[in-house]
Motif scaffolding. Structure first.
Motif, PDB file in Angstrom:
ATOM      1  N   ASN A   7      50.279  16.806  12.398  1.00 22.47           N
ATOM      2  CA  ASN A   7      50.071  17.150  10.988  1.00 22.47           C
ATOM      3  C   ASN A   7      50.018  15.903  10.113  1.00 22.47           C
ATOM      4  OD1 ASN A   7      50.068  20.148   9.961  1.00 22.47           O
ATOM      5  ND2 ASN A   7      51.323  20.135  11.798  1.00 22.47           N
ATOM      6  N   LEU A   8      50.823  14.901  10.424  1.00 23.85           N
ATOM      7  CA  LEU A   8      50.764  13.650   9.663  1.00 23.85           C
ATOM      8  C   LEU A   8      49.390  13.011   9.799  1.00 23.85           C
ATOM      9  CD1 LEU A   8      54.273  12.079  10.437  1.00 23.85           C
ATOM     10  CD2 LEU A   8      53.479  13.035   8.269  1.00 23.85           C
ATOM     11  N   ILE A   9      48.854  13.033  11.016  1.00 28.73           N
ATOM     12  CA  ILE A   9      47.508  12.495  11.237  1.00 28.73           C
ATOM     13  C   ILE A   9      46.462  13.354  10.527  1.00 28.73           C
ATOM     14  CG2 ILE A   9      45.728  12.084  12.977  1.00 28.73           C
ATOM     15  CD1 ILE A   9      47.979  11.376  14.938  1.00 28.73           C
ATOM     16  N   GLY A  10      46.569  14.662  10.703  1.00 34.04           N
ATOM     17  CA  GLY A  10      45.568  15.568  10.145  1.00 34.04           C
ATOM     18  C   GLY A  10      45.528  15.566   8.635  1.00 34.04           C
ATOM     19  N   VAL A  11      46.681  15.544   8.000  1.00 38.13           N
ATOM     20  CA  VAL A  11      46.734  15.570   6.535  1.00 38.13           C
ATOM     21  C   VAL A  11      46.200  14.258   5.949  1.00 38.13           C
ATOM     22  CG1 VAL A  11      48.311  15.583   4.566  1.00 38.13           C
ATOM     23  CG2 VAL A  11      48.595  17.254   6.388  1.00 38.13           C
ATOM     24  N   THR A  12      46.531  13.149   6.593  1.00 41.60           N
ATOM     25  CA  THR A  12      46.106  11.837   6.078  1.00 41.60           C
ATOM     26  C   THR A  12      44.634  11.568   6.360  1.00 41.60           C
ATOM     27  OG1 THR A  12      48.337  10.989   6.487  1.00 41.60           O
ATOM     28  CG2 THR A  12      46.591   9.373   6.115  1.00 41.60           C
ATOM     29  N   LEU A  13      44.245  11.635   7.635  1.00 42.42           N
ATOM     30  CA  LEU A  13      42.860  11.332   8.005  1.00 42.42           C
ATOM     31  C   LEU A  13      41.885  12.396   7.500  1.00 42.42           C
ATOM     32  CD1 LEU A  13      43.062   9.912  11.645  1.00 42.42           C
ATOM     33  CD2 LEU A  13      42.904   8.677   9.485  1.00 42.42           C
ATOM     34  N   GLY A  14      42.377  13.622   7.356  1.00 41.18           N
ATOM     35  CA  GLY A  14      41.496  14.687   6.886  1.00 41.18           C
ATOM     36  C   GLY A  14      40.884  14.375   5.535  1.00 41.18           C
ATOM     37  N   PHE A  15      41.677  13.817   4.634  1.00 39.64           N
ATOM     38  CA  PHE A  15      41.166  13.484   3.298  1.00 39.64           C
ATOM     39  C   PHE A  15      40.146  12.354   3.381  1.00 39.64           C
ATOM     40  CE2 PHE A  15      41.422  11.201  -0.785  1.00 39.64           C
ATOM     41  CZ  PHE A  15      41.062  12.234  -1.637  1.00 39.64           C
ATOM     42  N   ILE A  16      40.435  11.361   4.222  1.00 34.57           N
ATOM     43  CA  ILE A  16      39.510  10.234   4.372  1.00 34.57           C
ATOM     44  C   ILE A  16      38.180  10.704   4.962  1.00 34.57           C
ATOM     45  CG2 ILE A  16      39.144   8.041   5.562  1.00 34.57           C
ATOM     46  CD1 ILE A  16      42.187   7.618   5.439  1.00 34.57           C
ATOM     47  N   VAL A  17      38.264  11.549   5.997  1.00 38.66           N
ATOM     48  CA  VAL A  17      37.043  12.057   6.618  1.00 38.66           C
ATOM     49  C   VAL A  17      36.253  12.912   5.631  1.00 38.66           C
ATOM     50  CG1 VAL A  17      36.138  13.560   8.442  1.00 38.66           C
ATOM     51  CG2 VAL A  17      37.960  11.939   8.951  1.00 38.66           C
ATOM     52  N   ALA A  18      36.954  13.682   4.802  1.00 33.61           N
ATOM     53  CA  ALA A  18      36.264  14.500   3.797  1.00 33.61           C
ATOM     54  C   ALA A  18      35.465  13.625   2.837  1.00 33.61           C
ATOM     55  CB  ALA A  18      37.276  15.340   3.022  1.00 33.61           C
ATOM     56  N   LEU A  19      36.044  12.508   2.419  1.00 34.55           N
ATOM     57  CA  LEU A  19      35.325  11.587   1.532  1.00 34.55           C
ATOM     58  C   LEU A  19      34.104  10.994   2.231  1.00 34.55           C
ATOM     59  CD1 LEU A  19      38.288   9.649  -0.139  1.00 34.55           C
ATOM     60  CD2 LEU A  19      36.913  11.479  -1.131  1.00 34.55           C
ATOM     61  N   LEU A  20      34.261  10.683   3.529  1.00 36.21           N
ATOM     62  CA  LEU A  20      33.135  10.126   4.287  1.00 36.21           C
ATOM     63  C   LEU A  20      32.011  11.152   4.437  1.00 36.21           C
ATOM     64  CD1 LEU A  20      35.039   8.198   7.116  1.00 36.21           C
ATOM     65  CD2 LEU A  20      34.063   7.276   5.005  1.00 36.21           C
ATOM     66  N   VAL A  21      32.389  12.408   4.678  1.00 36.52           N
ATOM     67  CA  VAL A  21      31.394  13.472   4.818  1.00 36.52           C
ATOM     68  C   VAL A  21      30.609  13.649   3.524  1.00 36.52           C
ATOM     69  CG1 VAL A  21      31.120  15.974   5.089  1.00 36.52           C
ATOM     70  CG2 VAL A  21      32.588  14.712   6.652  1.00 36.52           C
ATOM     71  N   MET A  22      31.259  13.405   2.395  1.00 40.35           N
ATOM     72  CA  MET A  22      30.608  13.589   1.103  1.00 40.35           C
ATOM     73  C   MET A  22      29.926  12.324   0.585  1.00 40.35           C
ATOM     74  SD  MET A  22      33.536  15.931  -0.739  1.00 40.35           S
ATOM     75  CE  MET A  22      32.499  16.249  -2.168  1.00 40.35           C
ATOM     76  N   SER A  23      29.933  11.275   1.408  1.00 43.90           N
ATOM     77  CA  SER A  23      29.307  10.014   0.994  1.00 43.90           C
ATOM     78  C   SER A  23      27.805  10.195   0.781  1.00 43.90           C
ATOM     79  CB  SER A  23      29.563   8.942   2.057  1.00 43.90           C
ATOM     80  OG  SER A  23      28.825   7.769   1.770  1.00 43.90           O
ATOM     81  N   LYS A  24      27.259   9.432  -0.153  1.00 38.58           N
ATOM     82  CA  LYS A  24      25.820   9.469  -0.405  1.00 38.58           C
ATOM     83  C   LYS A  24      25.046   8.657   0.624  1.00 38.58           C
ATOM     84  CE  LYS A  24      26.382  10.113  -5.405  1.00 38.58           C
ATOM     85  NZ  LYS A  24      26.101   9.557  -6.750  1.00 38.58           N
ATOM     86  N   LEU A  25      25.777   7.811   1.378  1.00 38.13           N
ATOM     87  CA  LEU A  25      25.141   6.983   2.390  1.00 38.13           C
ATOM     88  C   LEU A  25      25.045   7.750   3.704  1.00 38.13           C
ATOM     89  CD1 LEU A  25      26.986   3.591   1.711  1.00 38.13           C
ATOM     90  CD2 LEU A  25      24.710   4.278   0.927  1.00 38.13           C
ATOM     91  N   LYS A  26      23.827   7.954   4.166  1.00 40.41           N
ATOM     92  CA  LYS A  26      23.625   8.718   5.402  1.00 40.41           C
ATOM     93  C   LYS A  26      24.282   8.037   6.595  1.00 40.41           C
ATOM     94  CE  LYS A  26      20.014  10.977   8.123  1.00 40.41           C
ATOM     95  NZ  LYS A  26      18.552  11.221   8.268  1.00 40.41           N
ATOM     96  N   LEU A  27      24.303   6.709   6.602  1.00 41.26           N
ATOM     97  CA  LEU A  27      24.901   5.956   7.697  1.00 41.26           C
ATOM     98  C   LEU A  27      26.403   6.216   7.787  1.00 41.26           C
ATOM     99  CD1 LEU A  27      24.170   3.889   9.899  1.00 41.26           C
ATOM    100  CD2 LEU A  27      24.814   2.068   8.281  1.00 41.26           C
ATOM    101  N   VAL A  28      27.027   6.529   6.667  1.00 43.98           N
ATOM    102  CA  VAL A  28      28.461   6.854   6.636  1.00 43.98           C
ATOM    103  C   VAL A  28      28.679   8.353   6.851  1.00 43.98           C
ATOM    104  CG1 VAL A  28      30.535   6.893   5.192  1.00 43.98           C
ATOM    105  CG2 VAL A  28      28.999   4.909   5.139  1.00 43.98           C
ATOM    106  N   ARG A  29      27.848   9.156   6.202  1.00 43.41           N
ATOM    107  CA  ARG A  29      28.014  10.609   6.222  1.00 43.41           C
ATOM    108  C   ARG A  29      27.771  11.225   7.598  1.00 43.41           C
ATOM    109  NH1 ARG A  29      24.521  11.447   2.737  1.00 43.41           N
ATOM    110  NH2 ARG A  29      22.782  12.179   4.016  1.00 43.41           N
ATOM    111  N   THR A  30      26.734  10.784   8.287  1.00 45.57           N
ATOM    112  CA  THR A  30      26.344  11.411   9.552  1.00 45.57           C
ATOM    113  C   THR A  30      27.409  11.302  10.644  1.00 45.57           C
ATOM    114  OG1 THR A  30      24.006  11.046   9.065  1.00 45.57           O
ATOM    115  CG2 THR A  30      24.591  11.481  11.358  1.00 45.57           C
ATOM    116  N   PRO A  31      27.972  10.115  10.925  1.00 49.83           N
ATOM    117  CA  PRO A  31      29.027  10.047  11.946  1.00 49.83           C
ATOM    118  C   PRO A  31      30.241  10.913  11.597  1.00 49.83           C
ATOM    119  CG  PRO A  31      28.222   7.855  11.441  1.00 49.83           C
ATOM    120  CD  PRO A  31      27.640   8.771  10.412  1.00 49.83           C
ATOM    121  N   ALA A  32      30.591  10.954  10.311  1.00 49.10           N
ATOM    122  CA  ALA A  32      31.731  11.769   9.889  1.00 49.10           C
ATOM    123  C   ALA A  32      31.446  13.248  10.111  1.00 49.10           C
ATOM    124  CB  ALA A  32      32.058  11.509   8.421  1.00 49.10           C
TER     125      ALA A  32
END
Length: 222
Positions: free
Chosen positions: A32-57
């Motif tokens: 849960n510590l991993i999921g709660v912390t990394l989950g927010f970071i991954v969410a920001l990456l998924v919403m990135s305007k840069l396709k190079l960042v968004r696609t891997p996420a």
């Protein structure tokens, strides 16, 4: 039904079950510590305007959401050492597999919460001269956490239950100890009934807490 229940034989294994429960709780907290912390970071990456960042996420999220957790656990235990020459203890491997699985689901919860942040709050942050990082930390993050708490807790309950899957790779959690006790006592029905009760006794109050939070939020929004 002619079967006669007998729980007396399980008394010899209570210490092992408690030890297994301790491992299960440790796995749950760490994941849960991993999921709660990394989950927010991954969410920001998924919403990135840069396709190079968004696609891997996005691929990361979809992989962990669209494959069985048991396959992910087995893959980590047997494929990571072979492919990447990385050898970690079994408990750490279990935490990583469960934590990354939870990260993917929490990322979707955060993404929905981030998208619900009113545009006015973003504009206010810009008007105050906040940098993009400051707007994320002081505007987006607090709102996203508050909005996604019920889902995060529900996902946390789910990962607590999924820790039972690590028994397949010989991590001595509650399920593993239960299987060993059932083999020793020849009482699988009684043993797994007790284990089910333990999982229920921990999960049910937390599930009720989620419902209470949602009811309180509904009342506050009226």
């Amino acid at each position: 039904m002619s079967y006669s229940f007998d729980f007396s034989g399980l008394s010899q294994g209570y210490d092992e079950l408690l030890q297994g429960l301790k491992v299960t709780v440790e796995l749950t907290i760490a994941a849960n510590l991993i999921g709660v912390t990394l989950g927010f970071i991954v969410a920001l990456l998924v919403m990135s305007k840069l396709k190079l960042v968004r696609t891997p996420a996005m691929l990361f999220v979809e992989f962990f959401r669209c494959t069985p957790a048991i396959i992910q656990i087995v893959w980590f235990f047997y494929c990571v050492p072979i492919l990447f020459d990385v050898y970690l203890d079994s408990l750490t491997m279990g935490v990583l597999a469960l934590g990354l699985n939870l990260t993917a689901f929490n990322a979707e919860a955060y993404r929905a919460a981030i998208q619900s942040v009113p545009r006015e709050q973003h504009d206010a942050g810009i008007a105050l001269g906040l940098s993009p990082l400051q707007r994320v930390l002081y505007i987006v993050l607090p709102h996203a956490v508050r909005a996604s708490v019920p889902v995060l807790i529900t996902n946390g309950i789910g990962i607590f239950q999924q820790t039972a899957l690590v028994a397949i790779v010989a991590i001595q959690d509650l399920m593993y100890q239960g299987k060993a006790l059932a083999t020793t006592t020849y009482r699988p029905i009684e043993t797994f009934t007790v284990i089910a009760i333990i999982y229920f006794a921990i999960s049910f109050p937390i599930a009720q807490l989620v419902q209470a939070i949602e009811r309180r939020r509904e009342m506050a929004s009226r």
